[in-house]
Design an enzyme around this catalytic site. Structure first.
Site, mmCIF file in Angstrom:
data_model
loop_
_atom_site.group_PDB
_atom_site.id
_atom_site.type_symbol
_atom_site.label_atom_id
_atom_site.label_comp_id
_atom_site.label_asym_id
_atom_site.label_seq_id
_atom_site.Cartn_x
_atom_site.Cartn_y
_atom_site.Cartn_z
ATOM 1 C CB SER A 197 -8.381 -7.805 24.451
ATOM 2 O OG SER A 197 -9.357 -8.401 25.257
ATOM 3 C CE1 TYR A 200 -8.836 -3.559 27.411
ATOM 4 C CE2 TYR A 200 -10.138 -5.550 27.125
ATOM 5 C CZ TYR A 200 -8.917 -4.933 27.241
ATOM 6 O OH TYR A 200 -7.769 -5.671 27.179
ATOM 7 C CE LYS A 230 -6.309 -3.371 24.558
ATOM 8 N NZ LYS A 230 -4.876 -3.088 24.665
#
Ligand code: UD1
Length: 321
Positions: free
Chosen positions: A116, A140, A144
């Protein structure tokens, strides 16, 4: 080539499966259907209902003579990740480690991963290329970032070659209407705008109108899922002929504000969308756009479906019903 698509019944995964089938790959999908949907199933793929947190289920899937893995299964809402990081640690980090370890056990050496733009955090220059410093500002994004570090070690120590695809903002639906599953309780902007347009919700909140941008709302680089899907197929072909792992941005270098997305949706759908301004959301950079030059050079990939009209109309085609 037999590909195990983990998370292949979800929104992005089902577009990836469609593209793989079109290109004559043998596809098995492994999905726990927590957000994936049976309506997204394709007749020509095999479906295994299982969870990446269950090592036995994962091993059973991996034992089916798999040549490569595409790993999409993850939790993906920036806001939620700041409130319940434990869910993101469990699903994204522990789940991915399980996948890597199962690949080692079954001698599967090729991996394409859904990464991402959130790994970059607030950009220090634009458009962001892959050399940009990594400084995730959401949990989040951190998950990643962390996974990419694991891949580098597993490449070095276990010979797993990977292509990590850093998606910018995934949007749009298959233009032929072959993927129709709607996300439940979506957290991303465009599906929320669509639900406001079709009356599923009364309106939406715009998180922050005091950013240093042309209209005060955040700017993002929206990339059509069909373009993302093509990149996965090209990444597998790349891994068949090359032994160097890669990390690649997937975006358009074009930025759209939240208000522009809403106004354009009103114009194209003829629906009035109610919104109100709300405080900034934790973990949101003001602006982020991608340079995808590296994906162009290495995969021969370029976005061809990501014009804003096409993004909105292909999504409305599914949401208007
Ligand atoms: C982030 C990642 C993206 C990732 C996605 C997964 C960044 C820069 N991008 O996207 O790579 O694929 O998460 O979910 O980290 N907004 C509102 N109201 C809403 C919902 C969203 O104003 O109800 C705004 C957000 O504040 C943001 C923009 O819309 O400015 C887009 O938000 P969203 O769709 O959630 O995606 P990102 O967080 O940008």
């Amino acid at each position: 080539m037999h590909v195990l698509v983990i998370g292949g019944a979800g929104y992005i995964g089902s577009h990836v499966v469609k593209n793989l089938l079109k290109n004559n790959f043998q596809v098995s999908v492994f999905d726990n259907l927590s957000t994936g949907k049976k309506i997204n199933f394709f007749d020509k793929a095999d479906y295994i209902i299982g969870d990446i947190l269950n090592k036995e289920e994962l091993d059973a899937a991996m034992a089916r003579n798999v040549d490569a893995v595409i790993l999409l299964a993850a939790k993906k809402a920036v806001g939620e990740s700041m409130e319940t990081p434990e869910l993101y640690a469990q699903n994204n980090i522990c789940g991915t480690v399980n996948v890597l370890n199962s690949m080692c056990k079954h001698n599967v050496k090729k991996l394409v991963f859904s990464s991402s733009a959130a790994v970059y955090g607030s950009p220090v220059y634009l458009p962001v290329d892959e050399k940009h410093p990594l400084n995730p500002i959401s949990f989040y994004g951190f998950t990643k970032y962390d996974m990419e570090k694991y891949f580098e070690w597993y490449d070095q120590l276990k010979g797993i070659k990977f292509v990590s695809l850093r998606y910018f903002n995934a949007v749009g639906y298959d233009e032929n209407g072959d993927v129709r599953g709607l996300e439940d309780n979506p957290q991303n902007l465009l599906p929320i705008v669509m639900e406001a347009a079709n009356g599923t919700r009364s309106g939406l909140k715009i998180f922050g109108n005091d950013y240093d941008t042309r209209d005060g709302t955040c700017i993002r680089d929206y990339i059509h899922v069909s373009d993302l899907a093509t990149a996965h197929t090209k990444a597998l072909s790349y891994l068949n002929t090359s032994s160097e792992s890669q990390i690649l941005n997937l975006g358009t270098a074009t930025g759209i504000t939240v208000l522009e997305m809403i106004k354009k949706t009103e114009e194209l759908t003829g629906k009035k969308i109610s919104y109100e301004f709300a405080p900034r959301r934790a973990g949101d950079p003001a602006v982020i756009t991608a340079s995808a030059q590296k994906a162009r050079d290495i995969l021969g990939w370029k976005a061809t479906h990501s014009d804003l009209n096409n993004i909105i109309l292909s999504t409305w085609n599914v949401y208007k019903e």
